[in-house]
Design an enzyme around this catalytic site. Sequence first.
Site, PDB file in Angstrom:
ATOM      1  N   LEU A  65      -7.437  10.477   3.921  1.00 57.47           N
ATOM      2  CA  LEU A  65      -7.233   9.938   2.571  1.00 57.47           C
ATOM      3  C   LEU A  65      -5.758  10.039   2.185  1.00 57.47           C
ATOM      4  O   LEU A  65      -4.984  10.730   2.853  1.00 57.47           O
ATOM      5  CB  LEU A  65      -8.101  10.719   1.578  1.00 57.47           C
ATOM      6  CG  LEU A  65      -9.602  10.781   1.910  1.00 57.47           C
ATOM      7  CD1 LEU A  65     -10.349  11.598   0.865  1.00 57.47           C
ATOM      8  CD2 LEU A  65     -10.206   9.394   2.011  1.00 57.47           C
ATOM      9  N   PRO A  66      -5.363   9.379   1.085  1.00 54.92           N
ATOM     10  CA  PRO A  66      -3.931   9.369   0.764  1.00 54.92           C
ATOM     11  C   PRO A  66      -3.321  10.736   0.437  1.00 54.92           C
ATOM     12  O   PRO A  66      -2.285  11.097   1.017  1.00 54.92           O
ATOM     13  CB  PRO A  66      -3.851   8.432  -0.456  1.00 54.92           C
ATOM     14  CG  PRO A  66      -5.058   7.557  -0.358  1.00 54.92           C
ATOM     15  CD  PRO A  66      -6.124   8.431   0.247  1.00 54.92           C
ATOM     16  N   THR A  96      -2.431  14.050   4.905  1.00 58.27           N
ATOM     17  CA  THR A  96      -1.295  14.935   4.634  1.00 58.27           C
ATOM     18  C   THR A  96      -1.399  15.368   3.173  1.00 58.27           C
ATOM     19  O   THR A  96      -1.268  14.543   2.268  1.00 58.27           O
ATOM     20  CB  THR A  96       0.043  14.203   4.853  1.00 58.27           C
ATOM     21  OG1 THR A  96       0.076  13.695   6.184  1.00 58.27           O
ATOM     22  CG2 THR A  96       1.206  15.165   4.653  1.00 58.27           C
ATOM     23  N   LYS A 171       3.414  19.698   9.042  1.00 55.60           N
ATOM     24  CA  LYS A 171       3.500  18.257   8.776  1.00 55.60           C
ATOM     25  C   LYS A 171       4.572  17.926   7.738  1.00 55.60           C
ATOM     26  O   LYS A 171       5.338  16.973   7.904  1.00 55.60           O
ATOM     27  CB  LYS A 171       2.120  17.764   8.313  1.00 55.60           C
ATOM     28  CG  LYS A 171       2.063  16.327   7.876  1.00 55.60           C
ATOM     29  CD  LYS A 171       2.408  15.351   8.993  1.00 55.60           C
ATOM     30  CE  LYS A 171       2.496  13.927   8.451  1.00 55.60           C
ATOM     31  NZ  LYS A 171       3.021  12.995   9.437  1.00 55.60           N
ATOM     32  N   LYS A 246       5.471  11.168  -1.547  1.00 60.89           N
ATOM     33  CA  LYS A 246       4.497  12.258  -1.768  1.00 60.89           C
ATOM     34  C   LYS A 246       4.792  13.425  -0.825  1.00 60.89           C
ATOM     35  O   LYS A 246       4.854  14.582  -1.244  1.00 60.89           O
ATOM     36  CB  LYS A 246       3.073  11.727  -1.502  1.00 60.89           C
ATOM     37  CG  LYS A 246       2.010  12.805  -1.465  1.00 60.89           C
ATOM     38  CD  LYS A 246       0.816  12.443  -0.590  1.00 60.89           C
ATOM     39  CE  LYS A 246       1.166  12.165   0.837  1.00 60.89           C
ATOM     40  NZ  LYS A 246       0.072  12.144   1.798  1.00 60.89           N
TER      41      LYS A 246
END
Length: 293
Positions: A65-66, A96, A171, A246
């Site tokens: 998902l975003p 992420t 990440k 983000k």
Amino acid sequence: MKKVAFIGLGHMGLPMARNLLKAGFDLKVFDLQQSAVDELAAEGAHAAKDARDAVHDAEVVISMLPASRHVEGLYLGEQGLLGYITPGSLVLECSTIAPESAKKVSKAAAERGIELLDAPVSGGTAGAAAGTLTFMIGGEVGALDKARPLLNAMGKNIFHAGLNGAGQVAKVCNNQLLAVLMLGTAEAMALGVANGLDPKILAEIMRQSSGGNWALERYNPWPGVMENAPASKGYTGGFMAELMAKDLGLAQEAALATGSSTPMGSLALSLYRLLLKQGHGQEDFSVVQKLFT
Ligand code: NAD
């Protein structure tokens, strides 16, 4: 054959799910975009009518998902999906998201007897399609061992970064570096072209020289230098600039939490925010080239 639920079939999730299908997993898929569900159903996946339907009977649940709010919104709360996943199942959370968010969701999962790994990826849409992603895993080694057959179907390099949240820390460090490399590459390309160089020749010179880096070699931001790069397709496909912003925000949160000095990451975040204000948020993150031209 393992029953796998896959939720989130966007730029990354769809090709990842496709590789699981090719590897013979019994896949049930869901996304808010019906067209993505239909596309995979046509290739042999079961179409779920909602997320709960997807996880019913699943031994493994994968989500892509975003951002943190989507992941927490999906799994947590009274109506959250954790209440509908069979205890003893394994969840691979590949989005992420903030390390703190990953820890929160994994703790809630553990309380219900569900093992959850943070499993963010690197390698872009090309890596997702080729099944060559790098996975950065946070969680227990035993759960990772169970996940390996699935991870091997979607990726090439599987790293155990540490306990829950550690995969996400790795990440955000990687993506902060990627943003800095992309910005530096775009700046150098624009400088060379403004001074009369052919962008393809300049890219090749730097590629074979000490300026070589992933953004330059595999994802060149200058249109026309690399046929298959998003830059040559009007900055479509790939990794949206708003998602990079983000991730840079997550890196700044991690820096604040530990008093780390991250001037390059901070500048990169400011430049991406500028790009978003200029209306480029939905384009590939290599669109930073436009800040310099
Ligand atoms: P995307 O926006 O293309 O895909 C996200 C998908 O999730 C969309 O199809 C959306 O409809 C779906 N979705 C959102 N909420 C949902 C819900 N509640 N239930 C079901 N589906 C839902 O994003 P993406 O590029 O595929 O990236 C996904 C994640 O992977 C992000 O966290 C991103 O930072 C990370 N990532 C992306 C890339 C890349 O190159 N695109 C590379 C590495 C990591």
